[in-house]
Design a protein around this motif. Structure first.
Motif, short mmCIF file in Angstrom:
data_model
loop_
_atom_site.label_atom_id
_atom_site.label_comp_id
_atom_site.label_asym_id
_atom_site.label_seq_id
_atom_site.Cartn_x
_atom_site.Cartn_y
_atom_site.Cartn_z
N VAL A 1 0.85 -1.19 0.00
CA VAL A 1 0.00 0.00 0.00
C VAL A 1 0.88 1.24 0.00
N GLN A 2 0.35 2.31 -0.60
CA GLN A 2 1.02 3.60 -0.59
C GLN A 2 0.05 4.63 -0.02
N TYR A 3 0.58 5.51 0.81
CA TYR A 3 -0.25 6.53 1.44
C TYR A 3 0.43 7.89 1.23
N ASN A 4 -0.29 8.82 0.62
CA ASN A 4 0.23 10.17 0.43
C ASN A 4 0.00 10.97 1.71
N ILE A 5 1.07 11.22 2.43
CA ILE A 5 1.00 11.94 3.69
C ILE A 5 0.76 13.43 3.44
N SER A 6 1.43 13.96 2.43
CA SER A 6 1.29 15.37 2.06
C SER A 6 1.58 15.50 0.57
N GLU A 7 1.65 16.72 0.11
CA GLU A 7 1.98 16.96 -1.30
C GLU A 7 3.38 16.45 -1.63
N HIS A 8 4.25 16.44 -0.64
CA HIS A 8 5.65 16.07 -0.87
C HIS A 8 6.04 14.71 -0.29
N GLY A 9 5.25 14.14 0.60
CA GLY A 9 5.65 12.91 1.27
C GLY A 9 4.72 11.74 0.98
N GLN A 10 5.33 10.57 0.84
CA GLN A 10 4.57 9.35 0.57
C GLN A 10 5.17 8.20 1.39
N LEU A 11 4.30 7.42 2.04
CA LEU A 11 4.72 6.26 2.81
C LEU A 11 4.31 5.00 2.06
N THR A 12 5.24 4.08 1.88
CA THR A 12 4.99 2.82 1.19
C THR A 12 5.32 1.66 2.11
N MET A 13 4.41 0.71 2.21
CA MET A 13 4.64 -0.53 2.96
C MET A 13 4.29 -1.68 2.03
N LYS A 14 5.24 -2.62 1.88
CA LYS A 14 5.01 -3.72 0.95
C LYS A 14 5.73 -4.98 1.40
N TYR A 15 5.34 -6.07 0.76
CA TYR A 15 5.99 -7.36 0.96
C TYR A 15 6.49 -7.79 -0.41
N LYS A 16 7.76 -8.15 -0.51
CA LYS A 16 8.35 -8.47 -1.80
C LYS A 16 9.02 -9.83 -1.76
N SER A 17 8.90 -10.56 -2.86
CA SER A 17 9.55 -11.86 -3.00
C SER A 17 10.23 -11.92 -4.36
N THR A 18 11.49 -12.37 -4.38
CA THR A 18 12.27 -12.47 -5.61
C THR A 18 12.81 -13.89 -5.75
N TRP A 19 12.59 -14.49 -6.91
CA TRP A 19 13.11 -15.83 -7.23
C TRP A 19 14.25 -15.67 -8.21
N LEU A 20 15.33 -16.42 -8.00
CA LEU A 20 16.49 -16.35 -8.88
C LEU A 20 17.04 -17.75 -9.10
N ASP A 21 17.19 -18.13 -10.35
CA ASP A 21 17.76 -19.42 -10.72
C ASP A 21 18.93 -19.15 -11.66
N TYR A 22 20.13 -19.44 -11.21
CA TYR A 22 21.34 -19.15 -11.99
C TYR A 22 22.23 -20.38 -11.97
N GLU A 23 22.79 -20.70 -13.12
CA GLU A 23 23.70 -21.84 -13.21
C GLU A 23 24.81 -21.49 -14.20
N ASP A 24 26.06 -21.75 -13.82
CA ASP A 24 27.20 -21.42 -14.66
C ASP A 24 28.14 -22.62 -14.70
N GLY A 25 28.56 -23.01 -15.87
CA GLY A 25 29.46 -24.15 -16.01
C GLY A 25 28.71 -25.46 -16.19
N THR A 26 29.41 -26.57 -15.98
CA THR A 26 28.85 -27.90 -16.14
C THR A 26 28.93 -28.63 -14.81
N PRO A 27 27.82 -29.24 -14.35
CA PRO A 27 27.84 -29.97 -13.08
C PRO A 27 28.96 -31.02 -13.06
N GLY A 28 29.67 -31.08 -11.95
CA GLY A 28 30.76 -32.04 -11.78
C GLY A 28 32.12 -31.51 -12.18
#
Length: 70
Positions: free
Chosen positions: A21-48
């Motif tokens: 959620v975002q809440y505009n406190i004033s013309e210049h200020g904004q408060l943001t509260m959120k929950y974030k999740s990031t998935w990352l799958d990376y592989e380099d080279g050859t197994p073994g």
């Protein structure tokens, strides 16, 4: 607010989802509260083989921000 993305480039797969959620406190200020999740799958080279690297993770948690616009 709800936001998400899916990507592929240097990684095998990356995605992110955030809900909050975002809440505009004033013309210049904004408060943001959120929950974030990031998935990352990376592989380099050859197994073994020397130097093989695999990184498969999910990072998630709350975030609070105050934005001041001038």
């Amino acid at each position: 607010m709800v936001r998400g993305d899916i990507g592929k480039g240097g990684t095998d797969f990356t995605s992110s989802v955030e809900v909050g959620v975002q809440y505009n406190i004033s013309e210049h200020g904004q408060l943001t509260m959120k929950y974030k999740s990031t998935w990352l799958d990376y592989e380099d080279g050859t197994p073994g083989e020397v130097g093989y690297f695999k990184y498969d993770t999910v990072t998630h948690g709350p975030a609070i921000a105050y934005t001041y616009k001038f």
